[in-house]
Design an enzyme around this catalytic site. Structure first.
Site: not given
Length: 239
Positions: A172, A100
């Site tokens: 994330h 990510c």
């Protein structure tokens, strides 16, 4: 078995080094944003800011929000326009595990940045993917051995020991920048169903404007159990 990357450390030096190796011009670099509410600390970030990367915990609260918000849009709302003249933002679905951080960099460079080196990897990747379908973009990234080499050369660097590519990581990375077409403020996250258009942004505003920071605050306000947030700003280099 899905392709996996070693997770990137949320470190401006690593993000800058990888971005420059991908093809970002030396005039831009990543910087830590230590506060979004203290004007004195915000003043340390050079302006204008082209993109923000928010790093946050993947909690049950966030996952419930993400699924509920995505359900408000048709599942094909982006795939139906990807690669066509109607495409506003260049978005990539994340299928590479633990990547990510890379996708956040990719979204920043492919949308909100104009200083890209000629004949660089990122310039070539954009040309190969901007008129492709989402599935074709996925195939290109999953099978790109040049990307694997560029990424591996920096992914294990940092101030802490890098986890393995197979490890479970609960942080994330999401990119906020301007859309390539309209210049709207957009949230770009490879785990969503496409880019999230957050509306018009004044031409004189950058990614540390009040509208952008209010959206960042909404992420923080949702998360009451784990305040493990950090922010990187893509802005003029100090060098």
């Amino acid at each position: 078995m899905p392709k996996s990357f070693v997770p990137l450390e949320s470190n401006p030096e690593i993000f800058s080094s990888l971005s420059h190796r991908l093809g970002l011009g030396e005039s831009l670099a990543f910087h830590d944003v230590f506060s979004i509410d203290d004007p004195d600390l915000l003043a340390f970030v050079p302006r204008p800011v082209s993109a923000l990367i928010l790093v946050f915990p993947v909690s049950e609260t966030y996952e419930e929000y993400r699924k509920t918000d995505d359900a408000t849009r048709p599942t094909d709302y982006y795939t139906s326009v990807a690669g066509t003249p109607a495409q506003d933002s260049l978005w990539y679905r994340q299928t590479i595990r633990n990547a990510c951080g890379f996708y956040a960099i990719l979204h920043a460079l492919a949308n909100g940045v104009h200083d890209l080196q000629s004949d660089s990897y990122i310039e070539s990747l954009i040309k190969r993917t901007e008129h492709a379908t989402v599935d074709d973009r996925t195939h290109i990234l999953e099978n790109d051995t040049e990307l694997d080499k560029l990424y591996a050369s920096l992914a294990s660097k940092g101030s802490t020991q890098a986890p393995d590519a197979s490890d479970e990581v609960n942080l994330h990375f999401v990119c906020f920048t301007r859309a390539r077409g309209s210049g709207h403020f957009v949230e770009l996250d490879g785990r969503r169903t496409g880019p999230i258009d957050l509306g018009e942004l004044d031409k004189n505003s950058d990614m540390l404007s009040d509208k952008v920071l209010d959206h960042v605050r909404s992420f923080m306000q949702r998360e009451t159990k784990d305040p493990s947030f950090s922010i990187l700003a893509l802005a003029p280099s100090f060098d």
